[in-house]
Design a protein around this motif. Structure first.
Motif, PDB file in Angstrom:
ATOM      1  N   ASP A 288     -37.657  39.204   0.473  1.00  0.00           N
ATOM      2  CA  ASP A 288     -37.157  40.243   1.368  1.00  0.00           C
ATOM      3  C   ASP A 288     -36.159  39.549   2.273  1.00  0.00           C
ATOM      4  O   ASP A 288     -35.953  38.324   2.187  1.00  0.00           O
ATOM      5  CB  ASP A 288     -38.309  40.858   2.165  1.00  0.00           C
ATOM      6  N   THR A 289     -35.546  40.269   3.170  1.00  0.00           N
ATOM      7  CA  THR A 289     -34.548  39.680   4.054  1.00  0.00           C
ATOM      8  C   THR A 289     -35.160  38.519   4.833  1.00  0.00           C
ATOM      9  O   THR A 289     -36.106  38.702   5.617  1.00  0.00           O
ATOM     10  CB  THR A 289     -34.000  40.734   5.035  1.00  0.00           C
ATOM     11  N   GLY A 290     -34.671  37.320   4.582  1.00  0.00           N
ATOM     12  CA  GLY A 290     -35.141  36.137   5.302  1.00  0.00           C
ATOM     13  C   GLY A 290     -36.486  35.613   4.858  1.00  0.00           C
ATOM     14  O   GLY A 290     -37.025  34.689   5.486  1.00  0.00           O
ATOM     15  N   VAL A 291     -37.053  36.174   3.774  1.00  0.00           N
ATOM     16  CA  VAL A 291     -38.408  35.812   3.344  1.00  0.00           C
ATOM     17  C   VAL A 291     -38.434  35.500   1.845  1.00  0.00           C
ATOM     18  O   VAL A 291     -37.875  36.257   1.039  1.00  0.00           O
ATOM     19  CB  VAL A 291     -39.408  36.954   3.624  1.00  0.00           C
ATOM     20  N   TRP A 292     -39.047  34.375   1.492  1.00  0.00           N
ATOM     21  CA  TRP A 292     -39.360  34.038   0.098  1.00  0.00           C
ATOM     22  C   TRP A 292     -40.822  33.633   0.052  1.00  0.00           C
ATOM     23  O   TRP A 292     -41.283  32.856   0.888  1.00  0.00           O
ATOM     24  CB  TRP A 292     -38.476  32.895  -0.379  1.00  0.00           C
ATOM     25  N   MET A 293     -41.571  34.148  -0.924  1.00  0.00           N
ATOM     26  CA  MET A 293     -43.009  33.899  -0.965  1.00  0.00           C
ATOM     27  C   MET A 293     -43.476  33.763  -2.398  1.00  0.00           C
ATOM     28  O   MET A 293     -43.092  34.556  -3.265  1.00  0.00           O
ATOM     29  CB  MET A 293     -43.756  35.050  -0.289  1.00  0.00           C
ATOM     30  N   ARG A 294     -44.308  32.749  -2.658  1.00  0.00           N
ATOM     31  CA  ARG A 294     -44.948  32.586  -3.968  1.00  0.00           C
ATOM     32  C   ARG A 294     -46.463  32.651  -3.794  1.00  0.00           C
ATOM     33  O   ARG A 294     -47.021  31.960  -2.937  1.00  0.00           O
ATOM     34  CB  ARG A 294     -44.550  31.263  -4.617  1.00  0.00           C
ATOM     35  N   LEU A 295     -47.132  33.441  -4.632  1.00  0.00           N
ATOM     36  CA  LEU A 295     -48.586  33.471  -4.647  1.00  0.00           C
ATOM     37  C   LEU A 295     -49.092  32.329  -5.516  1.00  0.00           C
ATOM     38  O   LEU A 295     -48.896  32.329  -6.735  1.00  0.00           O
ATOM     39  CB  LEU A 295     -49.095  34.814  -5.193  1.00  0.00           C
ATOM     40  N   ILE A 296     -49.743  31.361  -4.894  1.00  0.00           N
ATOM     41  CA  ILE A 296     -50.296  30.229  -5.629  1.00  0.00           C
ATOM     42  C   ILE A 296     -51.601  30.623  -6.301  1.00  0.00           C
ATOM     43  O   ILE A 296     -51.843  30.292  -7.465  1.00  0.00           O
ATOM     44  CB  ILE A 296     -50.493  29.028  -4.683  1.00  0.00           C
ATOM     45  N   ALA A 297     -52.460  31.319  -5.567  1.00  0.00           N
ATOM     46  CA  ALA A 297     -53.755  31.726  -6.121  1.00  0.00           C
ATOM     47  C   ALA A 297     -54.328  32.860  -5.291  1.00  0.00           C
ATOM     48  O   ALA A 297     -54.006  33.028  -4.112  1.00  0.00           O
ATOM     49  CB  ALA A 297     -54.727  30.544  -6.147  1.00  0.00           C
TER      50      ALA A 297
ATOM     51  N   ASP B  57     -55.344  36.755  -4.143  1.00  0.00           N
ATOM     52  CA  ASP B  57     -54.882  38.138  -4.063  1.00  0.00           C
ATOM     53  C   ASP B  57     -54.330  38.349  -2.661  1.00  0.00           C
ATOM     54  O   ASP B  57     -55.049  38.171  -1.671  1.00  0.00           O
ATOM     55  CB  ASP B  57     -56.072  39.058  -4.341  1.00  0.00           C
ATOM     56  N   ALA B  58     -53.047  38.716  -2.550  1.00  0.00           N
ATOM     57  CA  ALA B  58     -52.439  38.919  -1.226  1.00  0.00           C
ATOM     58  C   ALA B  58     -51.223  39.819  -1.341  1.00  0.00           C
ATOM     59  O   ALA B  58     -50.421  39.680  -2.276  1.00  0.00           O
ATOM     60  CB  ALA B  58     -52.030  37.581  -0.619  1.00  0.00           C
ATOM     61  N   PHE B  59     -51.086  40.722  -0.396  1.00  0.00           N
ATOM     62  CA  PHE B  59     -49.927  41.618  -0.307  1.00  0.00           C
ATOM     63  C   PHE B  59     -49.701  42.387  -1.618  1.00  0.00           C
ATOM     64  O   PHE B  59     -48.561  42.680  -1.991  1.00  0.00           O
ATOM     65  CB  PHE B  59     -48.667  40.837   0.065  1.00  0.00           C
ATOM     66  N   GLY B  60     -50.774  42.680  -2.334  1.00  0.00           N
ATOM     67  CA  GLY B  60     -50.652  43.408  -3.583  1.00  0.00           C
ATOM     68  C   GLY B  60     -50.276  42.548  -4.775  1.00  0.00           C
ATOM     69  O   GLY B  60     -50.152  43.058  -5.894  1.00  0.00           O
ATOM     70  N   LEU B  61     -50.092  41.246  -4.557  1.00  0.00           N
ATOM     71  CA  LEU B  61     -49.752  40.332  -5.645  1.00  0.00           C
ATOM     72  C   LEU B  61     -51.018  39.699  -6.212  1.00  0.00           C
ATOM     73  O   LEU B  61     -51.951  39.380  -5.482  1.00  0.00           O
ATOM     74  CB  LEU B  61     -48.821  39.223  -5.149  1.00  0.00           C
ATOM     75  N   ARG B  62     -51.024  39.496  -7.534  1.00  0.00           N
ATOM     76  CA  ARG B  62     -52.120  38.803  -8.206  1.00  0.00           C
ATOM     77  C   ARG B  62     -51.529  37.930  -9.301  1.00  0.00           C
ATOM     78  O   ARG B  62     -50.421  38.174  -9.766  1.00  0.00           O
ATOM     79  CB  ARG B  62     -53.103  39.794  -8.838  1.00  0.00           C
ATOM     80  N   ASN B  63     -52.296  36.918  -9.712  1.00  0.00           N
ATOM     81  CA  ASN B  63     -51.894  36.140 -10.882  1.00  0.00           C
ATOM     82  C   ASN B  63     -53.145  35.744 -11.655  1.00  0.00           C
ATOM     83  O   ASN B  63     -54.247  36.165 -11.322  1.00  0.00           O
ATOM     84  CB  ASN B  63     -51.041  34.928 -10.479  1.00  0.00           C
TER      85      ASN B  63
ATOM     86  N   TYR C  18     -53.821  32.066  -1.270  1.00  0.00           N
ATOM     87  CA  TYR C  18     -53.101  30.806  -1.047  1.00  0.00           C
ATOM     88  C   TYR C  18     -51.644  31.081  -1.373  1.00  0.00           C
ATOM     89  O   TYR C  18     -51.310  31.468  -2.496  1.00  0.00           O
ATOM     90  CB  TYR C  18     -53.691  29.720  -1.926  1.00  0.00           C
ATOM     91  N   LEU C  19     -50.761  30.917  -0.389  1.00  0.00           N
ATOM     92  CA  LEU C  19     -49.365  31.318  -0.494  1.00  0.00           C
ATOM     93  C   LEU C  19     -48.429  30.225   0.003  1.00  0.00           C
ATOM     94  O   LEU C  19     -48.717  29.539   0.989  1.00  0.00           O
ATOM     95  CB  LEU C  19     -49.108  32.573   0.342  1.00  0.00           C
TER      96      LEU C  19
ATOM     97  N   LEU D 189     -44.230  27.554   5.282  1.00  0.00           N
ATOM     98  CA  LEU D 189     -45.625  27.753   5.649  1.00  0.00           C
ATOM     99  C   LEU D 189     -46.494  27.768   4.397  1.00  0.00           C
ATOM    100  O   LEU D 189     -46.065  28.197   3.325  1.00  0.00           O
ATOM    101  CB  LEU D 189     -45.812  29.086   6.379  1.00  0.00           C
ATOM    102  N   MET D 190     -47.736  27.332   4.548  1.00  0.00           N
ATOM    103  CA  MET D 190     -48.768  27.527   3.542  1.00  0.00           C
ATOM    104  C   MET D 190     -49.835  28.413   4.182  1.00  0.00           C
ATOM    105  O   MET D 190     -50.447  28.016   5.194  1.00  0.00           O
ATOM    106  CB  MET D 190     -49.366  26.202   3.088  1.00  0.00           C
TER     107      MET D 190
END
Length: 305
Positions: free
Chosen positions: A150-159, A161-167, A177-178, A237-238
């Motif tokens: 998003d504007t000014g934001v990059w995020m990877r989901l490491i493990a 469930d967060a913000f609707g993201l899963r892997n 863990y992000l 950040l982590m």
């Protein structure tokens, strides 16, 4: 808003290889299921000095180790016969369960290709029902780990469930863990639905409720509140946390819900009952001298992960 601010402390993994140790901390042993966190690097050495950074084969029980790199590369070998090079953006997830040994080697000049070696290492304690599970290892490639921008934001989901993201990273209890990168002025919140949440400032600085926090600090937040982190400059950040598992004992590289299991692990390692990696078995880390400290305290872990 903030329960605690944990300042990273210096610890040595091997001669000349210092890390910033964040967890465990005397006032906060765990954050959700996370019981250990180190920030290694950035380290830049001459190729001839790489082997001085090696972490020799050493054992674990009762936990999963999680390795995540910002720069460089590391070769993992374990007693399952796995040999895996990890590079930035990948995840190595090793579940020790009933017992495993592994090494972390820096044997290829490509370790420092593209810049300095820099790595985050965490341990995730296992639920009691999984503490004696069979050891396992998995490597996850960057394309398996969802990214949000998003504007000014990059995020990877490491493990987790967060913000609707899963892997598909296999975990044993509810957690998140992000890896988050913010540009100056960007605003970011924490995942909801978890009783224990924290943000480690790996680079840069952020502001929370009018107070500034800088690199090397883990911010532990009060349950039930929804803080907003504002980047004062470009920052990394982590974010981590989850459901607590209950009391855990940690001694050296061993984690368990039972003190007697820690003692058994000590005896097993000393007697050679935890196998060494078959392709890295010429040397190992001996059991540290036990000076009758309780199982809740520990000699410094040898593990990178």
């Amino acid at each position: 808003m903030l329960d605690l601010v944990i300042e990273a402390r210096q610890a040595a993994l091997s001669p000349g290889f210092d890390v910033r140790r964040i967890l465990p901390y005397r006032l906060r042993r765990m954050l959700g299921p996370f019981i250990f966190m180190d920030h290694a690097g950035p380290v830049t050495v001459a190729p001839a000095q790489l082997q001085s950074l090696d972490v020799l084969p050493h054992p674990h029980i009762g936990l999963s180790t999680v390795s995540y790199l910002f720069g460089g590369q590391v070769t993992h070998r374990d007693s399952l016969g796995v040999e895996q090079i990890i590079r930035p953006g990948e995840v190595n997830w090793m579940t020790a369960g009933s017992g495993i040994a592994h090494s972390e080697r820096f044997e290829d000049p490509a370790t420092l290709s593209g810049g300095a070696l820099e790595m985050i290492q965490t341990w995730v304690a296992l639920p009691e029902k999984d503490e004696e599970a069979a050891p396992a290892f998995a490597n996850y490639q960057p394309e398996e780990l969802p990214i949000f921008t998003d504007t000014g934001v990059w995020m990877r989901l490491i493990a987790g469930d967060a913000f609707g993201l899963r892997n598909n990273v296999k975990t044993h209890s509810p957690l998140f863990y992000l890896h988050v990168v913010l540009q100056a002025g960007a605003r970011f919140g924490l995942p909801r639905g978890y009783p224990e949440r924290g943000a480690y400032v790996a680079k840069g600085s952020v502001e929370v409720n009018g107070h500034a926090y800088s690199a090397g600090q883990l911010l532990v937040f009060t349950p039930g509140l929804d803080p907003v982190l504002v980047a004062r400059e470009a920052s990394t950040l982590m974010l981590l946390g989850g459901e607590p598992l209950g009391e855990r004992f940690i001694w050296w590289n061993f984690v368990s819900s039972r003190r007697d299991r820690i003692d058994q692990a000590k005896a097993d390692w000393q007697a050679g009952r935890i196998a060494l990696p078959p392709n890295d078995n010429a040397e190992f880390v001996p059991l540290p001298q036990d000076k009758s400290r309780p199982a809740g305290s520990s000699p410094a872990p040898q593990a990178l992960s």
